[in-house]
Write a protein that holds these residues in place. Structure first.
Motif, PDB file in Angstrom:
ATOM      1  N   GLY A   1       0.823  -1.209   0.000  1.00  0.00           N
ATOM      2  CA  GLY A   1       0.000   0.000   0.000  1.00  0.00           C
ATOM      3  C   GLY A   1       0.856   1.257   0.000  1.00  0.00           C
ATOM      4  O   GLY A   1       0.498   2.268  -0.612  1.00  0.00           O
ATOM      5  N   TRP A   2       2.002   1.197   0.681  1.00  0.00           N
ATOM      6  CA  TRP A   2       2.892   2.355   0.713  1.00  0.00           C
ATOM      7  C   TRP A   2       3.474   2.635  -0.679  1.00  0.00           C
ATOM      8  O   TRP A   2       3.658   3.789  -1.069  1.00  0.00           O
ATOM      9  N   GLN A   3       3.747   1.588  -1.447  1.00  0.00           N
ATOM     10  CA  GLN A   3       4.260   1.765  -2.812  1.00  0.00           C
ATOM     11  C   GLN A   3       3.241   2.511  -3.664  1.00  0.00           C
ATOM     12  O   GLN A   3       3.582   3.419  -4.427  1.00  0.00           O
ATOM     13  N   ILE A   4       1.973   2.134  -3.547  1.00  0.00           N
ATOM     14  CA  ILE A   4       0.926   2.805  -4.320  1.00  0.00           C
ATOM     15  C   ILE A   4       0.751   4.235  -3.837  1.00  0.00           C
ATOM     16  O   ILE A   4       0.563   5.159  -4.637  1.00  0.00           O
ATOM     17  N   ALA A   5       0.811   4.447  -2.534  1.00  0.00           N
ATOM     18  CA  ALA A   5       0.683   5.798  -1.983  1.00  0.00           C
ATOM     19  C   ALA A   5       1.807   6.696  -2.492  1.00  0.00           C
ATOM     20  O   ALA A   5       1.574   7.861  -2.851  1.00  0.00           O
ATOM     21  N   LYS A   6       3.035   6.169  -2.544  1.00  0.00           N
ATOM     22  CA  LYS A   6       4.155   6.958  -3.048  1.00  0.00           C
ATOM     23  C   LYS A   6       3.948   7.330  -4.504  1.00  0.00           C
ATOM     24  O   LYS A   6       4.200   8.467  -4.914  1.00  0.00           O
ATOM     25  N   SER A   7       3.480   6.362  -5.304  1.00  0.00           N
ATOM     26  CA  SER A   7       3.220   6.628  -6.714  1.00  0.00           C
ATOM     27  C   SER A   7       2.187   7.739  -6.878  1.00  0.00           C
ATOM     28  O   SER A   7       2.342   8.646  -7.704  1.00  0.00           O
ATOM     29  N   THR A   8       1.126   7.677  -6.066  1.00  0.00           N
ATOM     30  CA  THR A   8       0.087   8.696  -6.130  1.00  0.00           C
ATOM     31  C   THR A   8       0.623  10.063  -5.720  1.00  0.00           C
ATOM     32  O   THR A   8       0.347  11.082  -6.368  1.00  0.00           O
ATOM     33  N   LEU A   9       1.390  10.109  -4.649  1.00  0.00           N
ATOM     34  CA  LEU A   9       1.942  11.381  -4.179  1.00  0.00           C
ATOM     35  C   LEU A   9       2.876  12.006  -5.215  1.00  0.00           C
ATOM     36  O   LEU A   9       2.863  13.224  -5.421  1.00  0.00           O
ATOM     37  N   ILE A  10       3.671  11.173  -5.880  1.00  0.00           N
ATOM     38  CA  ILE A  10       4.621  11.702  -6.865  1.00  0.00           C
ATOM     39  C   ILE A  10       3.895  12.173  -8.117  1.00  0.00           C
ATOM     40  O   ILE A  10       4.062  13.317  -8.557  1.00  0.00           O
ATOM     41  N   PHE A  11       3.076  11.300  -8.700  1.00  0.00           N
ATOM     42  CA  PHE A  11       2.529  11.583 -10.020  1.00  0.00           C
ATOM     43  C   PHE A  11       1.242  12.401 -10.006  1.00  0.00           C
ATOM     44  O   PHE A  11       0.851  12.929 -11.047  1.00  0.00           O
ATOM     45  N   LEU A  12       0.594  12.519  -8.866  1.00  0.00           N
ATOM     46  CA  LEU A  12      -0.553  13.423  -8.762  1.00  0.00           C
ATOM     47  C   LEU A  12      -0.275  14.555  -7.788  1.00  0.00           C
ATOM     48  O   LEU A  12      -0.526  15.724  -8.094  1.00  0.00           O
ATOM     49  N   GLY A  13       0.267  14.223  -6.616  1.00  0.00           N
ATOM     50  CA  GLY A  13       0.449  15.230  -5.573  1.00  0.00           C
ATOM     51  C   GLY A  13       1.344  16.376  -5.993  1.00  0.00           C
ATOM     52  O   GLY A  13       1.010  17.555  -5.776  1.00  0.00           O
ATOM     53  N   ILE A  14       2.485  16.087  -6.625  1.00  0.00           N
ATOM     54  CA  ILE A  14       3.428  17.152  -7.002  1.00  0.00           C
ATOM     55  C   ILE A  14       2.823  18.104  -8.023  1.00  0.00           C
ATOM     56  O   ILE A  14       2.808  19.321  -7.804  1.00  0.00           O
ATOM     57  N   PRO A  15       2.305  17.616  -9.178  1.00  0.00           N
ATOM     58  CA  PRO A  15       1.737  18.575 -10.128  1.00  0.00           C
ATOM     59  C   PRO A  15       0.475  19.264  -9.618  1.00  0.00           C
ATOM     60  O   PRO A  15       0.209  20.421  -9.962  1.00  0.00           O
ATOM     61  N   LEU A  16      -0.317  18.572  -8.776  1.00  0.00           N
ATOM     62  CA  LEU A  16      -1.521  19.196  -8.220  1.00  0.00           C
ATOM     63  C   LEU A  16      -1.147  20.354  -7.300  1.00  0.00           C
ATOM     64  O   LEU A  16      -1.723  21.447  -7.391  1.00  0.00           O
ATOM     65  N   LEU A  17      -0.175  20.141  -6.429  1.00  0.00           N
ATOM     66  CA  LEU A  17       0.276  21.208  -5.539  1.00  0.00           C
ATOM     67  C   LEU A  17       0.888  22.354  -6.332  1.00  0.00           C
ATOM     68  O   LEU A  17       0.616  23.535  -6.053  1.00  0.00           O
ATOM     69  N   ALA A  18       1.687  22.016  -7.336  1.00  0.00           N
ATOM     70  CA  ALA A  18       2.316  23.063  -8.156  1.00  0.00           C
ATOM     71  C   ALA A  18       1.266  23.879  -8.894  1.00  0.00           C
ATOM     72  O   ALA A  18       1.351  25.118  -8.975  1.00  0.00           O
ATOM     73  N   GLY A  19       0.253  23.206  -9.449  1.00  0.00           N
ATOM     74  CA  GLY A  19      -0.802  23.914 -10.167  1.00  0.00           C
ATOM     75  C   GLY A  19      -1.597  24.817  -9.254  1.00  0.00           C
ATOM     76  O   GLY A  19      -1.916  25.966  -9.606  1.00  0.00           O
ATOM     77  N   TYR A  20      -1.924  24.329  -8.066  1.00  0.00           N
ATOM     78  CA  TYR A  20      -2.684  25.133  -7.095  1.00  0.00           C
ATOM     79  C   TYR A  20      -1.898  26.367  -6.667  1.00  0.00           C
ATOM     80  O   TYR A  20      -2.424  27.489  -6.656  1.00  0.00           O
ATOM     81  N   LEU A  21      -0.626  26.173  -6.320  1.00  0.00           N
ATOM     82  CA  LEU A  21       0.188  27.296  -5.857  1.00  0.00           C
ATOM     83  C   LEU A  21       0.434  28.309  -6.966  1.00  0.00           C
ATOM     84  O   LEU A  21       0.448  29.522  -6.721  1.00  0.00           O
ATOM     85  N   THR A  22       0.618  27.819  -8.190  1.00  0.00           N
ATOM     86  CA  THR A  22       0.820  28.734  -9.312  1.00  0.00           C
ATOM     87  C   THR A  22      -0.384  29.628  -9.499  1.00  0.00           C
ATOM     88  O   THR A  22      -0.252  30.847  -9.664  1.00  0.00           O
ATOM     89  N   ARG A  23      -1.573  29.027  -9.503  1.00  0.00           N
ATOM     90  CA  ARG A  23      -2.778  29.856  -9.693  1.00  0.00           C
ATOM     91  C   ARG A  23      -2.969  30.808  -8.521  1.00  0.00           C
ATOM     92  O   ARG A  23      -3.252  31.989  -8.720  1.00  0.00           O
TER      93      ARG A  23
END
Length: 348
Positions: free
Chosen positions: A182-204
């Motif tokens: 489960g931690w492997q899947i969580a890491k994948s989600t955090l990297i491939f969704l969390g990073i661009p989502l946070l970047a997009g939110y902060l940019t706007r």
């Protein structure tokens, strides 16, 4: 259809050409350049080649920077959309892939298992691109992708156990095993969704605060927007270069794996689109529902198959064939969506 296509930019209008060229170029590079796959796979992020990871992040960031985060509340209040999406992604999708895999690949257990893993990996990356190109609801896509991500962390391992070990036993079929962290899947989600989502939110947030919404919408976004397509093409080239030899060496196997995938994407997209239309969700949210239901997280599926069964396994090959079929099919469905949008606007 012609009226719809002429409204697209030149780059978007020729999207199938660019994607076809990227796929062909990647396959040729993987076949003709010795050791290219080893170089691309030498450095990994959460089991994914670092260059591919960078391509995915570059692909997702511009679209998530376009999201109006102040409108997300209207999506979360739409219970029909949320519950329909959850049912399609976590009940209908895995069950359909299980049925198609057993129906069409009864004699190929490794490929069958690989396809079932693909069916369990719900899309959190490229679906954002397809949705944007089809003029779907960006805010709804952001919410549904986030929702899928949470369920992916919670349910991927459980459903893998159910569809590979429990359900076949109940039906008197051969059983397989899938051990997923489960931690492997969580890491994948955090990297491939969390990073661009946070970047997009902060940019706007900080872009609008510093220069205003008009500047952000009319000056900044047009500048960064093309990066999404470049990231998509870059990712496709690298992905197919990494697995090109496997694909070109086993054309008959690829064709066998492709058949259930084609059926899966068509049934899921069409079924979701009909459900959204019947529920009165409107074009934008119906389109988002359809693409989030049809798309799959092939990055996760490939990583899990390789980690569990090995890079040269049939399960891994089934994961690799996933984007080979998904990319052109969903590009085609983008154009189908745009044609339906034009028709509905004419009818109204």
């Amino acid at each position: 259809m012609t009226a719809t296509v002429t409204r697209l930019s030149t780059v978007d209008r020729l999207l199938p050409v660019w994607i076809g060229a990227a796929m062909a170029g990647g396959l040729l590079a993987g076949r003709l350049v010795p050791g290219l796959g080893d170089v691309l796979g030498a450095v990994t992020v959460d089991g994914i080649s670092l260059p591919i990871a960078l391509g995915l992040l570059m692909m997702m960031y511009p679209v998530l920077a376009k999201v109006r985060y102040d409108r997300l509340g209207t999506v979360t209040r739409d219970k029909r959309l949320l519950w329909t999406s959850l049912a399609l992604n976590w009940i209908a999708g895995p069950a359909l892939m299980f049925a198609l895999a057993w129906l069409l690949l009864p004699d190929l257990p490794e490929y069958r298992t690989g396809l079932i893993i693909v069916g369990l990996a719900r899309c959190i990356a490229m679906v954002i691109i397809w949705n944007d190109l089809a003029c779907g609801d960006r805010e709804a896509a952001a919410v549904l992708v986030a929702l899928n991500s949470v369920f992916q962390v919670l349910m991927f391992g459980v459903l893998g156990w159910f569809y590979l070990a429990v359900l076949p036993g109940w039906l008197g079929l051969p059983q397989a095993d899938l051990t997923v962290s489960g931690w492997q899947i969580a890491k994948s989600t955090l990297i491939f969704l969390g990073i661009p989502l946070l970047a997009g939110y902060l940019t706007r947030r900080f872009g609008e605060r510093a220069r205003g919404r008009e500047w952000y919408e009319t000056a900044f976004l047009p500048r960064v927007g093309p990066a999404a397509l470049y990231g998509l093409l870059f990712t496709i080239v690298l992905l197919f270069a990494l697995q090109g030899a496997q694909i070109t060496d086993r054309p008959v196997d690829v064709a066998r794996i492709a058949l259930p995938l084609l059926a899966y994407f068509a049934i899921m997209w069409a079924g979701a689109y009909l459900l959204g239309t019947a529920a009165g969700l409107g074009y934008a949210r119906t389109t988002t529902l359809a693409f989030t239901a049809a798309g799959n997280n092939f990055e996760l599926a490939i990583a899990v198959a390789i980690a569990t069964f090995g890079a040269s396994s049939g399960q891994a090959l089934a994961g690799v064939v996933g984007p080979l079929i998904e990319v052109p099919v969903l590009v085609g469905l983008v154009y189908v969506s745009l044609a339906l949008r034009t028709r509905s606007s004419h009818d109204s």
